[in-house]
Design a protein around this motif. Structure first.
Motif, PDB file in Angstrom:
ATOM      1  N   ARG A  62      25.087 -23.153  24.858  1.00 37.12           N
ATOM      2  CA  ARG A  62      26.138 -24.014  24.280  1.00 37.12           C
ATOM      3  C   ARG A  62      26.414 -25.209  25.180  1.00 37.12           C
ATOM      4  N   LYS A  63      26.407 -24.982  26.486  1.00 42.99           N
ATOM      5  CA  LYS A  63      26.609 -26.092  27.431  1.00 42.99           C
ATOM      6  C   LYS A  63      25.461 -27.106  27.320  1.00 42.99           C
ATOM      7  N   GLN A  64      24.231 -26.608  27.138  1.00 38.93           N
ATOM      8  CA  GLN A  64      23.082 -27.503  26.973  1.00 38.93           C
ATOM      9  C   GLN A  64      23.230 -28.354  25.713  1.00 38.93           C
ATOM     10  N   LEU A  65      23.650 -27.732  24.626  1.00 42.74           N
ATOM     11  CA  LEU A  65      23.830 -28.475  23.376  1.00 42.74           C
ATOM     12  C   LEU A  65      24.922 -29.530  23.527  1.00 42.74           C
ATOM     13  N   ASP A  66      26.016 -29.179  24.192  1.00 44.92           N
ATOM     14  CA  ASP A  66      27.089 -30.153  24.440  1.00 44.92           C
ATOM     15  C   ASP A  66      26.582 -31.296  25.307  1.00 44.92           C
ATOM     16  N   ALA A  67      25.792 -30.963  26.321  1.00 37.61           N
ATOM     17  CA  ALA A  67      25.247 -31.998  27.211  1.00 37.61           C
ATOM     18  C   ALA A  67      24.301 -32.924  26.455  1.00 37.61           C
ATOM     19  N   ILE A  68      23.488 -32.370  25.564  1.00 35.91           N
ATOM     20  CA  ILE A  68      22.593 -33.207  24.755  1.00 35.91           C
ATOM     21  C   ILE A  68      23.419 -34.198  23.944  1.00 35.91           C
ATOM     22  N   ASN A  69      24.481 -33.723  23.316  1.00 32.37           N
ATOM     23  CA  ASN A  69      25.335 -34.617  22.527  1.00 32.37           C
ATOM     24  C   ASN A  69      26.015 -35.657  23.404  1.00 32.37           C
ATOM     25  N   ASP A  70      26.487 -35.246  24.576  1.00 32.28           N
ATOM     26  CA  ASP A  70      27.188 -36.167  25.478  1.00 32.28           C
ATOM     27  C   ASP A  70      26.263 -37.222  26.075  1.00 32.28           C
ATOM     28  N   ASP A  77      17.185 -39.157  19.670  1.00 35.99           N
ATOM     29  CA  ASP A  77      17.103 -38.720  21.064  1.00 35.99           C
ATOM     30  C   ASP A  77      17.641 -37.298  21.225  1.00 35.99           C
ATOM     31  N   ARG A  78      18.699 -36.978  20.496  1.00 39.47           N
ATOM     32  CA  ARG A  78      19.263 -35.630  20.554  1.00 39.47           C
ATOM     33  C   ARG A  78      18.254 -34.605  20.048  1.00 39.47           C
ATOM     34  N   LEU A  79      17.606 -34.915  18.935  1.00 37.81           N
ATOM     35  CA  LEU A  79      16.626 -33.984  18.371  1.00 37.81           C
ATOM     36  C   LEU A  79      15.423 -33.829  19.300  1.00 37.81           C
ATOM     37  N   ASN A  80      15.004 -34.908  19.936  1.00 40.96           N
ATOM     38  CA  ASN A  80      13.913 -34.812  20.913  1.00 40.96           C
ATOM     39  C   ASN A  80      14.317 -33.959  22.115  1.00 40.96           C
ATOM     40  N   ALA A  81      15.563 -34.102  22.564  1.00 44.29           N
ATOM     41  CA  ALA A  81      16.061 -33.287  23.682  1.00 44.29           C
ATOM     42  C   ALA A  81      16.131 -31.814  23.275  1.00 44.29           C
ATOM     43  N   PHE A  82      16.531 -31.564  22.044  1.00 39.38           N
ATOM     44  CA  PHE A  82      16.572 -30.200  21.511  1.00 39.38           C
ATOM     45  C   PHE A  82      15.166 -29.596  21.523  1.00 39.38           C
ATOM     46  N   ALA A  83      14.189 -30.353  21.066  1.00 35.64           N
ATOM     47  CA  ALA A  83      12.800 -29.889  21.058  1.00 35.64           C
ATOM     48  C   ALA A  83      12.298 -29.641  22.474  1.00 35.64           C
ATOM     49  N   LEU A  84      12.705 -30.474  23.403  1.00 32.07           N
ATOM     50  CA  LEU A  84      12.290 -30.302  24.794  1.00 32.07           C
ATOM     51  C   LEU A  84      12.801 -28.980  25.368  1.00 32.07           C
ATOM     52  N   MET A  85      13.973 -28.543  24.923  1.00 30.56           N
ATOM     53  CA  MET A  85      14.488 -27.241  25.367  1.00 30.56           C
ATOM     54  C   MET A  85      13.505 -26.128  25.007  1.00 30.56           C
ATOM     55  N   PHE A  86      12.891 -26.210  23.846  1.00 33.60           N
ATOM     56  CA  PHE A  86      11.924 -25.197  23.435  1.00 33.60           C
ATOM     57  C   PHE A  86      10.670 -25.278  24.291  1.00 33.60           C
ATOM     58  N   LYS A 117      21.622 -12.979  15.185  1.00 33.53           N
ATOM     59  CA  LYS A 117      22.000 -13.780  14.011  1.00 33.53           C
ATOM     60  C   LYS A 117      22.925 -14.925  14.424  1.00 33.53           C
ATOM     61  N   VAL A 118      23.919 -14.623  15.233  1.00 27.52           N
ATOM     62  CA  VAL A 118      24.852 -15.648  15.719  1.00 27.52           C
ATOM     63  C   VAL A 118      24.094 -16.717  16.506  1.00 27.52           C
ATOM     64  N   PHE A 119      23.129 -16.288  17.313  1.00 27.93           N
ATOM     65  CA  PHE A 119      22.333 -17.207  18.118  1.00 27.93           C
ATOM     66  C   PHE A 119      21.635 -18.230  17.220  1.00 27.93           C
ATOM     67  N   PHE A 120      21.009 -17.746  16.159  1.00 33.96           N
ATOM     68  CA  PHE A 120      20.331 -18.659  15.239  1.00 33.96           C
ATOM     69  C   PHE A 120      21.329 -19.547  14.491  1.00 33.96           C
ATOM     70  N   GLU A 121      22.491 -19.007  14.160  1.00 33.19           N
ATOM     71  CA  GLU A 121      23.518 -19.815  13.493  1.00 33.19           C
ATOM     72  C   GLU A 121      24.005 -20.950  14.387  1.00 33.19           C
ATOM     73  N   ILE A 122      24.083 -20.709  15.693  1.00 32.15           N
ATOM     74  CA  ILE A 122      24.472 -21.771  16.628  1.00 32.15           C
ATOM     75  C   ILE A 122      23.447 -22.900  16.578  1.00 32.15           C
ATOM     76  N   HIS A 123      22.165 -22.537  16.605  1.00 33.68           N
ATOM     77  CA  HIS A 123      21.101 -23.547  16.480  1.00 33.68           C
ATOM     78  C   HIS A 123      21.291 -24.359  15.198  1.00 33.68           C
ATOM     79  N   LEU A 124      21.402 -23.636  14.084  1.00 29.51           N
ATOM     80  CA  LEU A 124      21.461 -24.301  12.782  1.00 29.51           C
ATOM     81  C   LEU A 124      22.713 -25.148  12.619  1.00 29.51           C
TER      82      LEU A 124
END
Length: 191
Positions: A62-70, A77-86, A117-124
């Motif tokens: 969750r902190k990583q997702l917040d940091a990507i947005n910030d 760029d956000r979507l590319n950063a998300f892909a880089l996490m994978f 399930k919650v983990f995947f919902e956070i992604h989505l």
């Protein structure tokens, strides 16, 4: 680091490389050189250990997702950063934690099935909000179905991780995600 922290780190690696069913407290004891009884002192059950791993990981995620947005104004760029996490997650022969859990869903205790399930919902949910924002900003095509596109992105990234893991090769971010992202861009945002 504390013994508890060492156990969580080692167990997360084992979970992401061997899977929940395949790793044991004996593996942990060998890895961090302590007795199995010491592990049971910190984590009386394997389920409790796995729950602690997922909770810790979800906090960091969750902190990583917040940091990507910030750190990124552009949704592209956000979507590319998300892909880089994978891509980073699949280094050293590891699966993303959510994928490793999902691969063994039926073997997991109910508590871990629900957490997966919650983990995947956070992604989505993160993808939904960013895709909608991308549409509002004119970066992504306005006619896109947000739910379908979110699933497509997550399916592509998770699937790429599994293929890389099965082939024991380096995950290439461009192995499908770049193609998907290019198709999502609004015409005016193409380079």
């Amino acid at each position: 680091m504390s013994t508890r922290s060492d156990l969580l780190t080692s167990a997360e690696i084992l979970l992401r490389t061997k899977g929940y069913a395949a790793f044991s407290y004996a593996d942990l004891a060998d890895d961090i050189r302590i007795k199995k009884a010491s592990i049971h002192h910190h984590f009386p059950t394997k389920e409790g250990l796995a729950i602690a791993i997922v909770e810790s990981y979800l906090f960091r995620f969750r902190k990583q997702l917040d940091a990507i947005n910030d750190e990124n104004i552009s949704v592209i760029d956000r979507l590319n950063a998300f892909a880089l996490m994978f891509a980073q997650s699949s280094q050293n022969g590891m699966l993303p934690l959510c994928g490793a859990l999902a691969a063994e869903l039926l073997a997991l205790p109910e508590s871990l099935r629900e957490m997966t399930k919650v983990f995947f919902e956070i992604h989505l949910n993160w993808l939904h909000s960013n895709i909608k924002l991308g549409q509002e900003l004119g970066e992504l095509k306005a006619e896109l179905n947000v739910i379908n596109v979110s699933r497509l992105i997550l399916n592509t990234l998770e699937g790429g991780s599994f293929v890389s893991w099965a082939l024991n090769d380096d995950y290439q971010q461009s192995s499908g995600f770049d193609f998907v992202l290019d198709g999502l861009r609004a015409s005016a945002t193409h380079p």
